[in-house]
Design an enzyme around this catalytic site. Structure first.
Site, PDB file in Angstrom:
ATOM      1  N   VAL A 282     -12.513  -0.642  38.703  1.00 12.58           N
ATOM      2  CA  VAL A 282     -11.654  -1.751  39.134  1.00 12.58           C
ATOM      3  C   VAL A 282     -12.487  -2.840  39.800  1.00 12.58           C
ATOM      4  O   VAL A 282     -12.294  -4.036  39.577  1.00 12.58           O
ATOM      5  CB  VAL A 282     -10.554  -1.250  40.095  1.00 12.58           C
ATOM      6  CG1 VAL A 282      -9.795  -2.412  40.721  1.00 12.58           C
ATOM      7  CG2 VAL A 282      -9.592  -0.337  39.360  1.00 12.58           C
ATOM      8  N   ALA A 283     -13.461  -2.428  40.631  1.00 14.45           N
ATOM      9  CA  ALA A 283     -14.309  -3.415  41.320  1.00 14.45           C
ATOM     10  C   ALA A 283     -15.195  -4.168  40.333  1.00 14.45           C
ATOM     11  O   ALA A 283     -15.474  -5.354  40.514  1.00 14.45           O
ATOM     12  CB  ALA A 283     -15.179  -2.713  42.355  1.00 14.45           C
ATOM     13  N   ILE A 285     -14.588  -4.971  37.195  1.00 14.30           N
ATOM     14  CA  ILE A 285     -13.875  -5.923  36.342  1.00 14.30           C
ATOM     15  C   ILE A 285     -13.372  -7.080  37.205  1.00 14.30           C
ATOM     16  O   ILE A 285     -12.558  -6.878  38.095  1.00 14.30           O
ATOM     17  CB  ILE A 285     -12.689  -5.244  35.631  1.00 14.30           C
ATOM     18  CG1 ILE A 285     -13.200  -4.125  34.707  1.00 14.30           C
ATOM     19  CG2 ILE A 285     -11.883  -6.262  34.825  1.00 14.30           C
ATOM     20  CD1 ILE A 285     -12.107  -3.277  34.118  1.00 14.30           C
ATOM     21  N   GLU A 287     -11.057  -9.271  38.008  1.00 15.22           N
ATOM     22  CA  GLU A 287      -9.717  -9.725  37.672  1.00 15.22           C
ATOM     23  C   GLU A 287      -9.416 -11.110  38.239  1.00 15.22           C
ATOM     24  O   GLU A 287      -8.510 -11.791  37.771  1.00 15.22           O
ATOM     25  CB  GLU A 287      -8.673  -8.714  38.183  1.00 15.22           C
ATOM     26  CG  GLU A 287      -8.568  -8.596  39.692  1.00 15.22           C
ATOM     27  CD  GLU A 287      -9.555  -7.586  40.276  1.00 15.22           C
ATOM     28  OE1 GLU A 287      -9.448  -7.276  41.466  1.00 15.22           O
ATOM     29  OE2 GLU A 287     -10.427  -7.109  39.525  1.00 15.22           O
ATOM     30  N   ASP A 329     -14.851 -45.116  19.431  1.00 23.19           N
ATOM     31  CA  ASP A 329     -14.320 -46.297  18.783  1.00 23.19           C
ATOM     32  C   ASP A 329     -14.925 -47.518  19.473  1.00 23.19           C
ATOM     33  O   ASP A 329     -15.329 -47.443  20.636  1.00 23.19           O
ATOM     34  CB  ASP A 329     -12.790 -46.291  18.908  1.00 23.19           C
ATOM     35  CG  ASP A 329     -12.142 -47.409  18.118  1.00 23.19           C
ATOM     36  OD1 ASP A 329     -12.734 -47.845  17.124  1.00 23.19           O
ATOM     37  OD2 ASP A 329     -11.050 -47.846  18.514  1.00 23.19           O
ATOM     38  N   ASP A 653      -7.976 -44.694  19.481  1.00 22.97           N
ATOM     39  CA  ASP A 653      -6.650 -45.132  19.907  1.00 22.97           C
ATOM     40  C   ASP A 653      -5.645 -45.177  18.764  1.00 22.97           C
ATOM     41  O   ASP A 653      -4.442 -45.161  18.986  1.00 22.97           O
ATOM     42  CB  ASP A 653      -6.726 -46.510  20.583  1.00 22.97           C
ATOM     43  CG  ASP A 653      -7.387 -47.554  19.682  1.00 22.97           C
ATOM     44  OD1 ASP A 653      -7.743 -47.227  18.536  1.00 22.97           O
ATOM     45  OD2 ASP A 653      -7.545 -48.702  20.137  1.00 22.97           O
ATOM     46  N   ASP A 657      -7.523 -42.245  13.985  1.00 17.97           N
ATOM     47  CA  ASP A 657      -8.449 -41.425  14.768  1.00 17.97           C
ATOM     48  C   ASP A 657      -7.924 -40.009  15.001  1.00 17.97           C
ATOM     49  O   ASP A 657      -8.694 -39.121  15.358  1.00 17.97           O
ATOM     50  CB  ASP A 657      -8.709 -42.075  16.134  1.00 17.97           C
ATOM     51  CG  ASP A 657      -9.310 -43.459  16.015  1.00 17.97           C
ATOM     52  OD1 ASP A 657     -10.250 -43.612  15.223  1.00 17.97           O
ATOM     53  OD2 ASP A 657      -8.832 -44.385  16.699  1.00 17.97           O
ATOM     54  N   GLU A 722     -22.694  -2.802  44.215  1.00 19.73           N
ATOM     55  CA  GLU A 722     -21.793  -1.686  44.528  1.00 19.73           C
ATOM     56  C   GLU A 722     -22.048  -0.495  43.610  1.00 19.73           C
ATOM     57  O   GLU A 722     -22.160   0.659  44.069  1.00 19.73           O
ATOM     58  CB  GLU A 722     -20.336  -2.151  44.377  1.00 19.73           C
ATOM     59  CG  GLU A 722     -19.931  -3.229  45.368  1.00 19.73           C
ATOM     60  CD  GLU A 722     -18.588  -3.842  45.013  1.00 19.73           C
ATOM     61  OE1 GLU A 722     -17.776  -3.171  44.344  1.00 19.73           O
ATOM     62  OE2 GLU A 722     -18.338  -5.001  45.399  1.00 19.73           O
ATOM     63  N   ASN A 747     -14.094  -5.231  47.382  1.00 20.75           N
ATOM     64  CA  ASN A 747     -13.681  -6.029  46.237  1.00 20.75           C
ATOM     65  C   ASN A 747     -12.698  -7.121  46.643  1.00 20.75           C
ATOM     66  O   ASN A 747     -12.791  -8.267  46.206  1.00 20.75           O
ATOM     67  CB  ASN A 747     -13.046  -5.100  45.186  1.00 20.75           C
ATOM     68  CG  ASN A 747     -12.837  -5.792  43.853  1.00 20.75           C
ATOM     69  OD1 ASN A 747     -13.700  -6.535  43.408  1.00 20.75           O
ATOM     70  ND2 ASN A 747     -11.702  -5.543  43.228  1.00 20.75           N
ATOM     71  N   THR A 750     -14.639  -9.767  49.252  1.00 15.72           N
ATOM     72  CA  THR A 750     -15.685 -10.637  48.705  1.00 15.72           C
ATOM     73  C   THR A 750     -15.265 -11.372  47.438  1.00 15.72           C
ATOM     74  O   THR A 750     -15.899 -12.357  47.070  1.00 15.72           O
ATOM     75  CB  THR A 750     -16.964  -9.825  48.411  1.00 15.72           C
ATOM     76  OG1 THR A 750     -16.635  -8.786  47.485  1.00 15.72           O
ATOM     77  CG2 THR A 750     -17.507  -9.210  49.675  1.00 15.72           C
ATOM     78  N   ASP A 751     -14.241 -10.887  46.731  1.00 17.34           N
ATOM     79  CA  ASP A 751     -13.801 -11.573  45.514  1.00 17.34           C
ATOM     80  C   ASP A 751     -12.804 -12.686  45.811  1.00 17.34           C
ATOM     81  O   ASP A 751     -12.441 -13.437  44.911  1.00 17.34           O
ATOM     82  CB  ASP A 751     -13.130 -10.584  44.546  1.00 17.34           C
ATOM     83  CG  ASP A 751     -14.152  -9.730  43.833  1.00 17.34           C
ATOM     84  OD1 ASP A 751     -15.332  -9.855  44.186  1.00 17.34           O
ATOM     85  OD2 ASP A 751     -13.759  -8.965  42.949  1.00 17.34           O
TER      86      ASP A 751
END
Length: 932
Positions: A282-283, A285, A287, A329, A653, A657, A722, A747, A750-751
């Site tokens: 978990v740590a 990955i 997230e 352009d 414009d 284009d 870790e 986790n 620090t995350d």
């Protein structure tokens, strides 16, 4: 015999082929027969993806699948708050992606709005108004000024007819139309002057034509097909995050399994090791990565709005940061889209005009000295003719406090409050006269218009008859070579003299000189009419004229664009001009702006059509200007550059284009002059239509990507630390240095805030001095992978060292293991919080002021307080299995935590100093740019 194209056919050939007479039109039976073959006159839509499928597609990304795995693991550990947070992140990103793709599918709907709702058609000998959808090839239609052309039409009759085609062809000025056949086979759209195109607007005159293409067969239909069949490109950031997700899941699972197996083999309880392993997974990955990326991009969007850029798709901000080519352009982006007179030739004198745009600010200079209009009869007469033989109006407006426009006080240094109503060429003449105090309002009281002979493309002249107290006057302006043939006299040095061959040649030489500078040149002439003289036709009026002089005008470059292009060149970004205008004009502007380097090439659309894709790929890196191009050409250019490995930003414009904008890596639309079609196909909209805003966006994009790399570097080095702490301990048969709950707390601490603060870090000073990163550059490129592994290794080693030293003091003492685990816990957190400052620089912690990012300082202090809470708040101690630490433990913790960052920082400084003095006595100032 090869079949002729529509523009090559004579009127009789058209009528025979389509079986129709202009006076009678088609019968209802004819209409039904043709419709069965050709269908309805409408833009058909490809099968759309259902919103549900579009939404579910957002969750197929590999990183999303990794996050779903993290959610499952968090739930298994009972960390329901983490699981809910991850699910919220996944849903938020899915909704954002769905909204962006759903909006992108609306391009065709915007394109349909350009179609005229009704058309005037002759059927069965009667003029009727019908729905545009009912038109078929062969229908005879009538179009008047202000009408939108309902299908592709071959003109049979035209009367002073001009059509605004800039949205389709990129031509900056309205195009005069005629009904004569054009013999050439391959003719660019902008030069097919006997064809009217669906969706364009008739700005002047009337015309009758025969419908030759309807629905998806029209030029507008071809663009609709290109938009639907052009796939949007995934951004480099999306590629890199997917790549990162795959690496993380493989590495984290492998290391986690290794830790668990090593622990069990060394006698650790299987259940405890399994729980520790899941905690490590978990740590490992990240997230929080999508959330941090989303926040970094969203904050970048807010900064972009302040810089006049509106972001429609979040990842596009980062994509700009790796752009290696900007295809721009010309009209309105590189130039002001305001025709301006820059040179005047009168009586053999070359005069320079200052000021640009439609504001009456500027002077007429001769040899750098202002011209006195009072004593200059020739110049006074030229300005008079340009103002009287004119239908344009310039209106002064300024923004009020509510953001609206109102009549108001003149602005001293900007012409943004001067708006044109009418033809740009005529507007330039009005502005020229106003600079010298001869505004239309000052002449309206003295001269009254009696008659007008409008400009048409056949005679290339416009004339008006005005009366005044002294009599009547004919004023004429138009193409110099045509006008000169109508003149018997010339105003030379203040006197009217016969127009001899010598003087005619001087006029033609002056005209050629102006044209060579890509100026649009107009001649002016006049003659006094007798009181009773009647001029019943243009031929009678436009004869025996007195030639006065020439005016040369151009759509001038924006003042700030040249510096912006120079900045791009320093940043390793190539600027390419792609325009529907003529090659001479495009090249002149490109040279003024510094787009074309020595040895750089330009190419016309006709030349481009003659090249295969392989031939174009071989030349594309050396071409800087493309002129007279079609929508298909623009798309080919973008795809060719992409095949050569470039990340392409495409600006525009017009409707023409839109396909190229959609196909490019980053599509940029003009906010002021851009059509809805172009805006819907784009990722970024410039609210000021200014090229320099793109450069600001590139700088912002580069900084956002570097901040994302900083976050990844910080997070992964911490996670490696870790995992290695646990792995080394198991390999050395030591007790667990970190408990599962402590791993999850590290986790969380620090995350969170420190990583978020890195996402808004300020750019380094030399950000725009480097070449753009490659589109396929690995996310761990430029030694990022080495920095992650080396710092993570040191963090893990120092954390384990602090744990072992504390445990070694009294290994058999009760509670010593808990104290050692507490020291390891504190060491790991502090090492990571020190390391976060190291991540701000591509070199080391000593190269940037650590207090510059105040959000980061606050975040680190907050994380320290959260860490201290689990040591000194008694109810939390049994939960996290911690004990208060003494001075000796804190001293060991701080020293051990500081070693990874400061050891590597000192090495970086020492290495940088060595590089400064290395290599044949040459000093390289920046250690990041080392040359031998």
């Amino acid at each position: 015999m090869e079949l002729k194209k529509w523009h090559q056919m004579r009127a009789e050939e058209l009528q025979d082929m389509l079986g129709v007479q202009p006076q009678q039109g088609l019968t209802e039976e004819d209409v039904e027969r043709v419709r069965k073959k050709n269908g309805w006159n409408e833009l058909t839509e490809a099968k759309r993806i259902s919103p549900i499928i579009l939404f579910l597609n957002q969750f197929k990304d590999f990183m999303v699948l990794v996050l779903m795995g993290a959610t499952l693991l968090s739930g298994m550990l009972g960390e329901y708050l983490d699981a809910i947070t991850i699910i919220a992140i996944i849903l938020l990103n899915g909704i954002l992606g769905f909204v962006q793709e759903f909006r992108a599918e609306r391009s065709l709907l915007a394109l349909k709005q350009l179609s005229a709702p009704s058309a005037k058609v002759i059927r069965g000998g009667k003029l009727d108004v019908i729905s545009t959808k009912l038109l078929v090839p062969g229908d005879i239609i009538v179009v008047e000024s202000g009408d939108r052309i309902p299908a592709d039409v071959r003109w049979l009759e035209t009367n002073s007819c001009s059509v605004e085609e800039s949205a389709l062809t990129g031509e900056s000025l309205p195009v005069s139309k005629h009904s004569q056949a054009i013999d050439e086979d391959e003719v660019p759209l902008g030069d097919q002057k006997n064809i009217g195109f669906m969706g364009t607007m008739m700005t002047r005159g009337t015309a009758k034509g025969i419908v030759v293409r309807t629905g998806m067969e029209t030029e507008m239909g071809k663009i609709a097909d290109l938009i639907q069949n052009t796939e949007s490109q995934d951004t480099p950031l999306q590629h890199r995050l997917e790549q990162l997700g795959k690496i993380l899941i493989i590495v984290s699972l492998a290391l986690t399994v290794l830790v668990v197996v090593a622990g069990i083999m060394n006698g650790q309880p299987a259940v405890g090791m399994l729980l520790a392993g899941v905690s490590l997974a978990v740590a490992a990955i990240p997230e929080g990565l999508p959330a941090i990326v989303t926040v970094a991009l969203a904050l970048g969007v807010q900064r972009m709005i302040k810089r006049k850029a509106i972001v429609r798709k979040l990842p596009s901000v980062e994509t700009l940061g790796c752009a290696s080519v900007i295809c721009s352009d010309k009209t309105g982006t590189l130039t002001q889209n305001k025709m301006t007179v820059t040179h005047v030739w009168v009586g053999g004198r070359d005069l320079e005009v200052t000021g640009d745009g439609y504001a009456p600010l500027g002077q007429i200079l001769e040899n750098k000295c202002p011209v006195e209009l009072k004593n200059d009869q020739g110049l006074r007469r030229l300005l008079q003719i340009g103002t009287l033989c004119n239908n344009a109006e310039i209106v002064e407006t300024v923004s009020d406090e509510t953001g609206g426009k109102r009549k108001g006080k003149e602005e001293e240094e900007t012409d943004s409050s001067w708006d044109l109503k009418g033809d740009p060429t005529e507007g330039a003449l009005v502005a020229l006269s106003s600079k010298m105090g001869m505004s239309p309002s000052s002449l309206n009281g003295l001269y009254k218009r009696e008659e007008e002979f409008p400009f048409d493309s056949e005679r290339k002249l416009m004339s008006v008859v005005v009366c005044h107290q002294g009599g009547r006057l004919l004023c004429t302006k138009g193409a110099p070579d045509v006008l000169l043939r109508k003149c018997s006299y010339i105003l030379w040095e203040g006197k009217v003299v016969p127009c001899t061959g010598t003087l005619r040649q001087k006029v033609l030489d002056a005209n050629e000189e102006m044209a060579s500078k890509a100026l649009r040149v107009l001649g002016t002439a006049y003659r006094d009419l007798r009181p009773q003289e009647r001029v019943g036709s243009e031929g009678e009026a436009e004869s025996q004229l007195i030639f006065v002089g020439l005016t040369g005008m151009i759509d001038p470059p924006r003042r700030e664009v040249r510096d912006a292009i120079a900045t791009c060149r320093r940043a390793g970004i190539k600027t390419v001009m792609i325009t529907g205008d003529h090659g001479t004009t495009a090249e002149a502007i490109a040279h003024q702006l510094g787009i074309i380097p020595r040895g750089g090439l330009s190419m016309s659309g006709q030349e481009l059509s003659g090249l295969s894709d392989e031939q174009l790929d071989a030349q594309v890196d050396h071409i800087y200007v493309y002129a007279r191009v079609s929508p298909e050409h623009k798309l080919r250019i973008v795809k060719s550059l992409q095949r050569k490995g470039h990340v392409v930003a495409m600006t525009g414009d017009g409707v023409n284009d839109a396909p190229a904008i959609k196909a490019s890596d980053i599509g940029i639309a003009m906010g002021i002059t851009g059509t809805d079609v172009t805006k819907e196909a784009s990722s970024l909209i410039l609210s000021d239509d200014n090229f320099s805003t793109i450069v600001s966006a590139i700088e912002e994009g580069r900084n956002i990507y570097e901040n994302i790399r900083k976050f990844i570097r910080y997070l992964l080095a911490s996670n490696v630390g870790e995992i290695l702490t646990m792995l080394f301990a198991m390999m050395l048969a030591l007790p667990l240095p970190l408990l599962p709950i402590q791993i999850l707390w590290v986790n969380l601490v620090t995350d969170g805030l420190p990583a978020m603060a890195l996402g808004v870090d300020q750019p380094e000073k030399d950000l725009m001095e480097h070449k753009p990163r490659g589109a396929k550059e690995n996310i761990f490129g430029r030694r990022l992978g080495w920095k992650i592994i080396s710092r993570g290794f040191l963090i893990g080693l120092c954390t384990l060292g602090a744990f072992w030293l504390t445990l070694r003091i009294a290994p058999d003492q009760p509670g010593q293991l808990i104290k050692a685990q507490s020291v390891a816990f504190a060491t790991l957190v502090i090492a990571q919080l020190i390391h976060v400052f190291d991540c701000r620089s591509s070199r080391s912690i000593f190269h940037r002021n650590p207090f510059q990012n105040k959000y980061l300082v606050i975040a680190v202090l907050s994380s320290l307080i959260l860490m201290l809470a689990v040591f000194y708040i008694e109810p939390l101690q049994p939960i996290f299995k911690t004990v208060p630490l003494g001075l000796r433990e804190w001293a060991l913790t701080i020293v051990a935590a500081s070693i990874p960052t400061f050891l590597m920082g000192i090495g970086s400084v020492w290495g940088g100093n060595r590089h400064k003095h290395r290599g044949n006595g040459r000093i390289v100032v920046k250690s990041t740019k080392i040359s031998a």
